[in-house]
Write an enzyme that holds these catalytic residues in place. Structure first.
Site: not given
Length: 161
Positions: A95, A97
């Site tokens: 992930d 971001d």
């Protein structure tokens, strides 16, 4: 003059440390992006459905590309590691971001800066405060260190090999 971007990295599937370090290596080889500092890795409790703990960290990068291009690069790297988006807040191999891009405030269908939930997440603010405590989050006008003061950080522990 390059801009500065802050990203969050997380993984809770596979060899998370190798995955996170591999993502940083790919970023370092990407034209227009120069990672120059990253936090320690932190073991963190998951949010959402039952799943393994995460390994999280943050990195600062000098970028010569716009925030949308940075975000697309992050999505492409996630896909290289087999990231699929089937369950909100579900387990993931990788992930990435985009948290901050200079002091930009952006609201488009594909990008929101600063990251809309970063102020509420100790697993983001603890590693970010390690490497950029004085960065002012442009919506609140507070430093990262000040934002961290009000959060419960009990589920965030520095990872030791």
């Amino acid at each position: 003059m390059p801009s500065i971007a802050a990203i969050a990295l997380g993984s809770n599937q596979g060899d998370s440390r190798s995955i996170l370090e591999g993502a940083l290596e790919i970023l370092a080889k990407t034209e227009g992006i120069t990672p120059y500092r990253h936090s320690s890795w932190y073991r963190t409790a998951p949010i959402g459905p039952p799943q393994p703990d995460y390994l999280n960290g943050c990195a600062l990068m000098r970028v010569d590309i716009g925030p949308e291009q940075v975000m697309q690069t992050l999505l492409d790297i996630e896909q290289q590691y087999g990231r699929t988006r089937t369950q909100r807040w579900g387990p993931r191999t990788l992930d990435l971001d985009l948290l901050l891009y200079d002091n930009a405030i952006v609201h488009t269908p594909t990008l929101e800066l600063p990251h809309p939930r970063m102020r509420d997440r100790a697993f983001v603010l603890v590693p970010l405060a390690e490497i950029a405590p004085e960065w002012i989050e442009p919506v609140s006008g507070q430093t990262i260190a000040a934002l961290l003061q009000g959060l419960d950080c009990s589920g965030v522990e520095k990872y030791h090999i």
